[in-house]
Scaffold this active site. Structure first.
Site, PDB file in Angstrom:
ATOM      1  N   GLU A   1      38.494  38.978  40.689  1.00 57.30           N
ATOM      2  CA  GLU A   1      39.648  39.356  41.535  1.00 57.30           C
ATOM      3  C   GLU A   1      39.414  40.291  42.317  1.00 57.30           C
ATOM      4  O   GLU A   1      40.312  40.542  43.353  1.00 57.30           O
ATOM      5  CB  GLU A   1      40.813  39.624  40.416  1.00 57.30           C
ATOM      6  CG  GLU A   1      40.558  40.722  39.717  1.00 57.30           C
ATOM      7  CD  GLU A   1      39.548  41.128  38.479  1.00 57.30           C
ATOM      8  OE1 GLU A   1      39.171  42.210  38.357  1.00 57.30           O
ATOM      9  OE2 GLU A   1      38.937  40.270  38.383  1.00 57.30           O
TER      10      GLU A   1
ATOM     11  N   HIS B   1      34.227  40.292  37.499  1.00 54.57           N
ATOM     12  CA  HIS B   1      35.546  40.394  38.008  1.00 54.57           C
ATOM     13  C   HIS B   1      35.930  39.841  39.244  1.00 54.57           C
ATOM     14  O   HIS B   1      35.842  40.563  40.249  1.00 54.57           O
ATOM     15  CB  HIS B   1      36.001  41.940  37.941  1.00 54.57           C
ATOM     16  CG  HIS B   1      36.352  42.521  36.623  1.00 54.57           C
ATOM     17  ND1 HIS B   1      37.477  42.569  36.300  1.00 54.57           N
ATOM     18  CD2 HIS B   1      35.467  42.947  35.801  1.00 54.57           C
ATOM     19  CE1 HIS B   1      37.561  43.062  34.942  1.00 54.57           C
ATOM     20  NE2 HIS B   1      36.162  43.398  34.500  1.00 54.57           N
TER      21      HIS B   1
ATOM     22  N   CYS C   1      36.985  38.752  32.013  1.00 47.28           N
ATOM     23  CA  CYS C   1      36.628  39.712  31.330  1.00 47.28           C
ATOM     24  C   CYS C   1      37.124  39.818  29.880  1.00 47.28           C
ATOM     25  O   CYS C   1      36.562  39.178  29.214  1.00 47.28           O
ATOM     26  CB  CYS C   1      36.823  41.149  31.999  1.00 47.28           C
ATOM     27  SG  CYS C   1      35.809  42.395  31.756  1.00 47.28           S
TER      28      CYS C   1
END
Length: 257
Positions: free
Chosen positions: A222, A220, A112
């Protein structure tokens, strides 16, 4: 066998009457669970940090996302209140860290804001408030207090055939989340596009002449690393690159002894 060390960027935040250098837990958890590495936080002190010594001691670098944006002066634009908030101490640390990691062949994963820092570090520019562009999707998170809803996987991207990510995912389409209002405008000179959204927004890049894994993604992974296979694949590929670098570094050290 010791787990490889990965340097992780931080944000400068003010709370409890202190200045903190911190990173969200999701990134650290994803590094541990998804890449099987030990994350080490890098404070934002710019050129007061010996980045060459740091990179000689770690086996990878992860640049996290953040609420803050890269300061526009770093790519020739004027800063506005609407384009903030900013974190200039982070900029002063992460941009040279990215350049040096690429130069030294240390595996790099940028997420990001990290992708945007990667682009600016290599001479590119950013577009702000992309949801206002004609024909653009709204890439911002839904307004909600529920983080699972904000980070929900909701749009698809197309992976470029023959790209680094095609080796990770296979060519074709992948479903991702979307939590950003800025994007790459002019691509940095050493970067190549790995994936785009349906509206043409650049969603992933890599360094075309890199000696190691050097990838930036706009979404994202994660957040869903434990439950979404595509998210897990990114961190697995990064972890494998980190271990290759660690093995090569250990071999060089042993040969020197």
């Amino acid at each position: 066998m010791h787990k490889p060390l990965v340097a992780v960027s931080t944000d400068v935040r003010q709370f409890e009457n202190y200045t903190w250098h911190a990173a969200p837990q999701q990134y650290l958890e994803a590094a541990i669970v998804g890449s099987d590495v030990t994350p080490i936080l890098v404070p934002n002190f710019g050129d007061r940090i010996d980045l060459d010594r740091l990179l000689a001691s770690v086996d990878g670098v992860m640049i996290t996302g953040s609420k803050s944006n890269v300061h526009p002066s770093l790519y020739g634009e004027e800063a506005t209140e609407a384009n903030g908030p900013y974190d200039t101490d982070r900029d002063a640390t992460t941009l040279p860290l990215i350049r040096k990691a690429i130069e030294r062949g240390v595996p790099l994963l940028a997420i990001c804001r990290g992708l945007q820092e990667m682009n600016v570090a290599l001479g590119g520019t950013l577009a702000a408030e992309i949801q206002e562009r004609e024909g653009s999707l709204d890439h911002r998170a839904p307004v909600s207090d529920d983080q699972d809803e904000r980070f929900a996987i909701r749009h698809k991207l197309s992976i470029k055939p023959g790209s680094c990510l095609a080796d990770v995912f296979g060519a074709g389409e992948v479903m991702i989340n979307s939590v950003h209002r800025q994007a790459i405008d002019r691509l940095g000179g050493r970067l190549q596009v790995e994936a785009v959204a349906e509206d043409g927004t650049v969603e992933a890049v890599s360094v075309k002449d890199s000696r190691a894994f050097a990838v930036g993604v706009q979404w994202h992974p994660e957040y869903w690393v434990k439950s979404d296979s595509a998210s897990a694949k990114i961190f697995k590929a990064f972890g494998e690159a980190v271990r290759l670098h660690a093995a090569a570094r250990d071999g060089t050290r042993q040969a020197a002894e």
